[in-house]
Scaffold this motif. Sequence first.
Motif, mmCIF file in Angstrom:
data_model
loop_
_atom_site.group_PDB
_atom_site.id
_atom_site.type_symbol
_atom_site.label_atom_id
_atom_site.label_comp_id
_atom_site.label_asym_id
_atom_site.label_seq_id
_atom_site.Cartn_x
_atom_site.Cartn_y
_atom_site.Cartn_z
ATOM 1 N N TYR A 178 25.124 18.254 47.583
ATOM 2 C CA TYR A 178 26.273 19.129 47.314
ATOM 3 C C TYR A 178 25.827 20.312 46.483
ATOM 4 O O TYR A 178 25.021 20.175 45.577
ATOM 5 N N PHE A 179 26.400 21.478 46.818
ATOM 6 C CA PHE A 179 26.079 22.714 46.096
ATOM 7 C C PHE A 179 27.327 23.249 45.432
ATOM 8 O O PHE A 179 28.407 23.045 45.838
ATOM 9 N N TYR B 66 19.882 16.460 40.083
ATOM 10 C CA TYR B 66 20.357 17.793 40.441
ATOM 11 C C TYR B 66 21.513 17.670 41.435
ATOM 12 O O TYR B 66 22.499 17.039 41.128
ATOM 13 N N ASN B 67 21.389 18.233 42.638
ATOM 14 C CA ASN B 67 22.466 18.215 43.633
ATOM 15 C C ASN B 67 22.296 17.117 44.673
ATOM 16 O O ASN B 67 23.043 17.070 45.641
ATOM 17 N N ARG C 32 32.686 21.980 45.414
ATOM 18 C CA ARG C 32 31.293 21.857 45.853
ATOM 19 C C ARG C 32 31.281 21.533 47.344
ATOM 20 O O ARG C 32 32.097 20.759 47.821
#
Length: 171
Positions: free
Chosen positions: A170-171, A140-141, A35
């Motif tokens: 973070y993705f 979520y992120n 990520r």
Amino acid sequence: MLLKKTILISFLALLSISIFSQNRATNENFWSNVRYGGNFGLGFSNGGFNASISPSALYQFNEQFAAGTSLSFNYAKYDDQKLVAYGGSILSLFNPIPQLQISAEFEQLRINRTIDTPTTYWEDNYWSPALFVGLGYSTYNVTFGVRYDLLYNNDKSIYGDALMPFVRVYF
């Protein structure tokens, strides 16, 4: 004898194909578990300016644990003072439940400070370590939280306080 050699060679060939395919899948899974994220900051004040960027990458070992590294660059100018800080850090994240994130991060920055006035010039260059422990709320992120620098030194740290808020994406 020929039959035994044929069976042995066939077995070894199948084993090597199996091992090769597992390595390939592991390599593909590795990158799918990485990520990317970091932070970017801008600050303006009366007589001052601050900009920072810190890209980072994490490896997600499982749903609860991730670890990675980050690079940092920070530039600040306040009146006659100028600061440039650069370095890196290692980071670990633990989510005992999806919404709660516990973090630990060791950061090492090279600090270059200067004061340049009409009457004096002063320069200071040194390494500044920081050991952060943090607690955050994840959705979520994105994680919002606070972290505390266990090695905080009021005279050497580039941070204004040992306790500081953070936002991680973070993705």
